[in-house]
Design a protein around this motif. Structure first.
Motif, PDB file in Angstrom:
ATOM      1  N   VAL A 213      -0.704  13.734  -3.816  1.00  0.00           N
ATOM      2  CA  VAL A 213      -1.702  14.772  -4.110  1.00  0.00           C
ATOM      3  C   VAL A 213      -2.100  15.482  -2.820  1.00  0.00           C
ATOM      4  CG1 VAL A 213      -4.066  15.186  -4.891  1.00  0.00           C
ATOM      5  CG2 VAL A 213      -2.566  13.651  -6.194  1.00  0.00           C
ATOM      6  N   ARG A 214      -2.390  14.708  -1.808  1.00  0.00           N
ATOM      7  CA  ARG A 214      -2.749  15.291  -0.515  1.00  0.00           C
ATOM      8  C   ARG A 214      -1.633  16.190   0.011  1.00  0.00           C
ATOM      9  NH1 ARG A 214      -2.344  11.875   5.021  1.00  0.00           N
ATOM     10  NH2 ARG A 214      -2.868  13.518   6.501  1.00  0.00           N
ATOM     11  N   HIS A 215      -0.400  15.712  -0.119  1.00  0.00           N
ATOM     12  CA  HIS A 215       0.745  16.456   0.417  1.00  0.00           C
ATOM     13  C   HIS A 215       0.932  17.787  -0.304  1.00  0.00           C
ATOM     14  CE1 HIS A 215       4.606  17.106   2.346  1.00  0.00           C
ATOM     15  NE2 HIS A 215       5.102  17.409   1.148  1.00  0.00           N
ATOM     16  N   VAL A 216       0.850  17.781  -1.621  1.00  0.00           N
ATOM     17  CA  VAL A 216       1.100  19.038  -2.348  1.00  0.00           C
ATOM     18  C   VAL A 216      -0.072  20.012  -2.185  1.00  0.00           C
ATOM     19  CG1 VAL A 216       2.701  17.961  -3.963  1.00  0.00           C
ATOM     20  CG2 VAL A 216       0.272  18.158  -4.581  1.00  0.00           C
ATOM     21  N   ILE A 217      -1.271  19.496  -1.964  1.00  0.00           N
ATOM     22  CA  ILE A 217      -2.400  20.382  -1.657  1.00  0.00           C
ATOM     23  C   ILE A 217      -2.076  21.194  -0.402  1.00  0.00           C
ATOM     24  CG2 ILE A 217      -4.769  20.397  -0.754  1.00  0.00           C
ATOM     25  CD1 ILE A 217      -5.417  18.149  -2.731  1.00  0.00           C
ATOM     26  N   ASN A 218      -1.465  20.521   0.558  1.00  0.00           N
ATOM     27  CA  ASN A 218      -1.103  21.181   1.818  1.00  0.00           C
ATOM     28  C   ASN A 218       0.162  22.022   1.715  1.00  0.00           C
ATOM     29  OD1 ASN A 218      -3.219  20.284   3.504  1.00  0.00           O
ATOM     30  ND2 ASN A 218      -2.231  18.294   3.768  1.00  0.00           N
ATOM     31  N   SER A 219       1.209  21.472   1.094  1.00  0.00           N
ATOM     32  CA  SER A 219       2.529  22.114   1.161  1.00  0.00           C
ATOM     33  C   SER A 219       2.800  23.103   0.039  1.00  0.00           C
ATOM     34  CB  SER A 219       3.627  21.035   1.155  1.00  0.00           C
ATOM     35  OG  SER A 219       3.628  20.323  -0.069  1.00  0.00           O
ATOM     36  N   ALA A 220       2.022  23.038  -1.038  1.00  0.00           N
ATOM     37  CA  ALA A 220       2.192  23.986  -2.152  1.00  0.00           C
ATOM     38  C   ALA A 220       0.839  24.614  -2.466  1.00  0.00           C
ATOM     39  CB  ALA A 220       2.773  23.274  -3.372  1.00  0.00           C
ATOM     40  N   ALA A 221       0.192  25.097  -1.404  1.00  0.00           N
ATOM     41  CA  ALA A 221      -1.186  25.595  -1.553  1.00  0.00           C
ATOM     42  C   ALA A 221      -1.278  26.746  -2.548  1.00  0.00           C
ATOM     43  CB  ALA A 221      -1.717  26.027  -0.182  1.00  0.00           C
ATOM     44  N   ALA A 222      -0.310  27.648  -2.528  1.00  0.00           N
ATOM     45  CA  ALA A 222      -0.370  28.806  -3.427  1.00  0.00           C
ATOM     46  C   ALA A 222      -0.288  28.375  -4.887  1.00  0.00           C
ATOM     47  CB  ALA A 222       0.766  29.763  -3.095  1.00  0.00           C
ATOM     48  N   GLN A 223       0.595  27.420  -5.167  1.00  0.00           N
ATOM     49  CA  GLN A 223       0.761  26.949  -6.551  1.00  0.00           C
ATOM     50  C   GLN A 223      -0.456  26.141  -7.005  1.00  0.00           C
ATOM     51  OE1 GLN A 223       3.123  26.800  -4.197  1.00  0.00           O
ATOM     52  NE2 GLN A 223       4.618  28.234  -5.045  1.00  0.00           N
ATOM     53  N   MET A 224      -1.135  25.483  -6.075  1.00  0.00           N
ATOM     54  CA  MET A 224      -2.284  24.659  -6.431  1.00  0.00           C
ATOM     55  C   MET A 224      -3.579  25.465  -6.543  1.00  0.00           C
ATOM     56  SD  MET A 224      -1.038  21.645  -6.854  1.00  0.00           S
ATOM     57  CE  MET A 224       0.628  22.222  -7.252  1.00  0.00           C
ATOM     58  N   GLU A 225      -3.564  26.704  -6.085  1.00  0.00           N
ATOM     59  CA  GLU A 225      -4.790  27.504  -6.012  1.00  0.00           C
ATOM     60  C   GLU A 225      -5.528  27.558  -7.352  1.00  0.00           C
ATOM     61  OE1 GLU A 225      -7.804  29.672  -4.383  1.00  0.00           O
ATOM     62  OE2 GLU A 225      -6.105  28.802  -3.269  1.00  0.00           O
ATOM     63  N   VAL A 226      -4.832  27.930  -8.431  1.00  0.00           N
ATOM     64  CA  VAL A 226      -5.508  28.074  -9.725  1.00  0.00           C
ATOM     65  C   VAL A 226      -5.763  26.721 -10.386  1.00  0.00           C
ATOM     66  CG1 VAL A 226      -4.527  30.358 -10.111  1.00  0.00           C
ATOM     67  CG2 VAL A 226      -3.319  28.336 -10.976  1.00  0.00           C
ATOM     68  N   ARG A 227      -5.244  25.672  -9.791  1.00  0.00           N
ATOM     69  CA  ARG A 227      -5.385  24.333 -10.373  1.00  0.00           C
ATOM     70  C   ARG A 227      -6.420  23.502  -9.620  1.00  0.00           C
ATOM     71  NH1 ARG A 227      -0.492  26.517 -10.545  1.00  0.00           N
ATOM     72  NH2 ARG A 227       0.602  26.531 -12.565  1.00  0.00           N
ATOM     73  N   LYS A 228      -7.159  24.132  -8.739  1.00  0.00           N
ATOM     74  CA  LYS A 228      -8.171  23.416  -7.955  1.00  0.00           C
ATOM     75  C   LYS A 228      -9.190  22.688  -8.840  1.00  0.00           C
ATOM     76  CE  LYS A 228      -8.068  26.160  -3.689  1.00  0.00           C
ATOM     77  NZ  LYS A 228      -8.803  27.143  -2.845  1.00  0.00           N
ATOM     78  N   PRO A 229      -9.760  23.324  -9.862  1.00  0.00           N
ATOM     79  CA  PRO A 229     -10.741  22.605 -10.699  1.00  0.00           C
ATOM     80  C   PRO A 229     -10.142  21.360 -11.362  1.00  0.00           C
ATOM     81  CG  PRO A 229     -10.878  24.970 -11.082  1.00  0.00           C
ATOM     82  CD  PRO A 229      -9.658  24.757 -10.245  1.00  0.00           C
ATOM     83  N   PHE A 230      -8.911  21.479 -11.821  1.00  0.00           N
ATOM     84  CA  PHE A 230      -8.250  20.339 -12.470  1.00  0.00           C
ATOM     85  C   PHE A 230      -8.060  19.185 -11.482  1.00  0.00           C
ATOM     86  CE2 PHE A 230      -4.022  18.688 -14.254  1.00  0.00           C
ATOM     87  CZ  PHE A 230      -4.659  17.794 -15.098  1.00  0.00           C
ATOM     88  N   ILE A 231      -7.637  19.520 -10.267  1.00  0.00           N
ATOM     89  CA  ILE A 231      -7.420  18.478  -9.251  1.00  0.00           C
ATOM     90  C   ILE A 231      -8.748  17.841  -8.852  1.00  0.00           C
ATOM     91  CG2 ILE A 231      -6.579  18.039  -6.908  1.00  0.00           C
ATOM     92  CD1 ILE A 231      -4.575  20.337  -7.344  1.00  0.00           C
ATOM     93  N   LEU A 232      -9.776  18.682  -8.685  1.00  0.00           N
ATOM     94  CA  LEU A 232     -11.094  18.147  -8.317  1.00  0.00           C
ATOM     95  C   LEU A 232     -11.628  17.199  -9.384  1.00  0.00           C
ATOM     96  CD1 LEU A 232     -12.784  21.289  -6.755  1.00  0.00           C
ATOM     97  CD2 LEU A 232     -12.723  19.020  -5.699  1.00  0.00           C
ATOM     98  N   SER A 233     -11.487  17.569 -10.637  1.00  0.00           N
ATOM     99  CA  SER A 233     -12.017  16.723 -11.714  1.00  0.00           C
ATOM    100  C   SER A 233     -11.262  15.399 -11.786  1.00  0.00           C
ATOM    101  CB  SER A 233     -11.939  17.454 -13.051  1.00  0.00           C
ATOM    102  OG  SER A 233     -10.587  17.688 -13.419  1.00  0.00           O
ATOM    103  N   SER A 234      -9.990  15.427 -11.415  1.00  0.00           N
ATOM    104  CA  SER A 234      -9.188  14.192 -11.463  1.00  0.00           C
ATOM    105  C   SER A 234      -9.592  13.208 -10.375  1.00  0.00           C
ATOM    106  CB  SER A 234      -7.705  14.529 -11.327  1.00  0.00           C
ATOM    107  OG  SER A 234      -7.403  14.930 -10.003  1.00  0.00           O
TER     108      SER A 234
END
Length: 471
Positions: free
Chosen positions: A373-394
């Protein structure tokens, strides 16, 4: 310094190289290199003459002289004239191939001389090597190995020769029955593919900017079929690993339609090797290259392999890593590289696979998942942008985890989140409060000699670490 004096001094030095004391041999080597600093051509000439006049000189001593020649050539390549270069090439070629049996150090030293000369005199070296690389005749192993090394050391000089080399090599693959020679061919195909990819990536600097991937694709696919269909099934582990290392860069040169056609067999074939080899680095690296090649051609079949890929890669990232093992640490990096590729192409499928595993009863699974999770937050930041709320809730459940290894991993995830603006989102405040709470805890003494790791990555959690909002 008079030429005759250099010759006499060199001869005296090389007569002493047979001394039984290794220290004396090293001193002779150093003296030859020093002599070559001031008089490179004369020193090289003296070394050639000595080797030719002393045919019965033992291999270790010949090796030492050849190593001195390589050092002189490497340091003064620009000062050598063509005549000297050709003489050195002929001598090194003879030393490398006189004996058919493998005498590693001696033949490797001669090969290294050829590679050093080939950085400038590539046409002359190629002319000599290709004279010993003829259709229908299995070549000396070190001829193939030297061609492979040249392709890496002088990319622009060697790649124009590769179409001819590959067309000569392909029929040889069927003739090679010994695993050692097959492994050498695999290494050559790996290096040829790597150098070709580098050439194609730098066409603006290349001597022939008209070179295209299609120039090599057909021959590379023919070689791929032999390696994947036949050699990968070998019982010899070293040969299997050599095949795997070659398949990664070769996949980038396969015709697009052939790569697409092969993926349903190729990816499971690589994944199956995780169970056969304790050391997983080469599989993970090759897999990452294959995934990148698949994405670059817009593969439509990659998604079908996704479940198997995620399961295998996640299992790898959850294996405790010996920090003292460079290959084990490198394997983790390659596995995370694979996750980056998948996160960029299939972000929703990846998160749907990962995030439920934060509820696992196994500590290593929770820690490994947090690492990804930490790695993809850093390395796929653009793809994770709209998924921030989902990741935070998890992350609500990991915040309640009392395991110290998990806590360290959570802190690292929050650090990555802070760097990418997650903490400004709803739910970000809980992350900040978690960090503050951890700072208020009394530190626990670590057992003597213990190592803190998060999926193989050392985590230094000193007093200032929670406030270091970098990645």
């Amino acid at each position: 310094m008079a030429k005759s004096y250099v010759k006499k001094l060199s001869a005296t030095l090389m007569d002493a190289i047979t001394d039984k004391d290794p220290l004396v041999q090293e001193q002779v080597y150093g003296a030859l290199c020093a002599l070559g600093e001031s008089q490179p051509e004369q020193t090289l000439g003296a070394c050639q003459e000595h080797l030719r006049q002393h045919e019965k000189l033992a291999h270790p001593h010949r090796t030492m002289i050849l190593k001195a020649m390589e050092a002189v050539v490497s340091s003064h390549l620009g000062r050598l004239d063509q005549g000297t270069a050709k003489a050195v090439i002929l001598l090194a070629s003879s030393e490398m191939t006189t004996v058919k049996e493998l005498v590693g150090d001696w033949q490797q030293a001669a090969s290294s001389v050829l590679v050093a000369v080939g950085r400038r005199f590539i046409n002359e070296v190629m002319e000599e090597l290709l004279g010993k690389f003829v259709p229908g005749v299995l070549p000396h192993c070190f001829v193939v190995q030297t061609l492979a090394s040249l392709s890496v050391s002088n990319v622009f000089g060697t790649v124009p020769f590769l179409p001819s080399i590959l067309s000569t090599m392909l029929p040889m693959l069927g003739l090679a029955k010994h695993d050692a020679l097959r492994a050498v061919f695999c290494c050559a195909l790996q290096r040829f593919s790597e150098s070709t990819l580098e050439y194609l990536a730098n066409l603006d600097q290349a001597p022939d900017p008209t070179v295209r991937k299609d120039t090599f694709s057909s021959d590379i696919f023919s070689a791929y079929e032999v390696l994947f269909t036949h050699w990968l099934q070998s019982r010899e582990a070293k040969l299997r690993l050599a095949v795997v290392q070659a398949l990664g860069p070769m996949s980038h040169l396969l015709p697009n339609e052939k790569l697409e056609e092969q993926l349903p067999k190729l990816i499971p074939g690589i994944l199956s090797l995780y169970k056969k080899h304790a050391e997983a680095f080469h599989m993970s690296k090759s897999l990452g290259q294959i995934l990148e090649a698949s994405v670059s051609v817009g593969s439509r079949t990659l998604e079908v392999q996704l479940d198997a890929l995620l399961a295998a890669l996640h299992a790898q990232v959850c294996v405790p890593v010996e920090l003292s093992s460079p290959l084990a640490v490198s394997n983790q990096k390659e596995v995370l590289r694979c996750f980056t590729v998948l996160a960029c192409c299939f972000p929703d499928r990846l998160l749907a696979f990962l995030l439920p595993k934060l509820d696992s009863s196994h500590e290593r699974v929770r820690v490994g998942t947090l690492q990804v999770v930490r790695h993809v937050i850093n390395s796929a930041a653009a793809q994770m942008e709209v998924r921030k709320p989902f990741i935070l809730s998890s992350m609500r459940l990991p915040l309640l985890d009392t395991n110290n290894q998990v806590k360290r991993a959570v802190v690292q995830v929050i650090s990555a989140m802070a760097h990418h603006g997650y903490l400004e989102q709803p739910g970000g405040k809980a992350m900040v409060e978690y960090i503050v709470q951890q700072c208020a805890l009394a530190p626990e003494p670590e057992p003597l000699g213990s190592e803190i790791s998060e999926g193989g990555s050392p985590l230094e959690l000193g007093p200032a670490s929670p406030f270091s909002w970098g990645r």
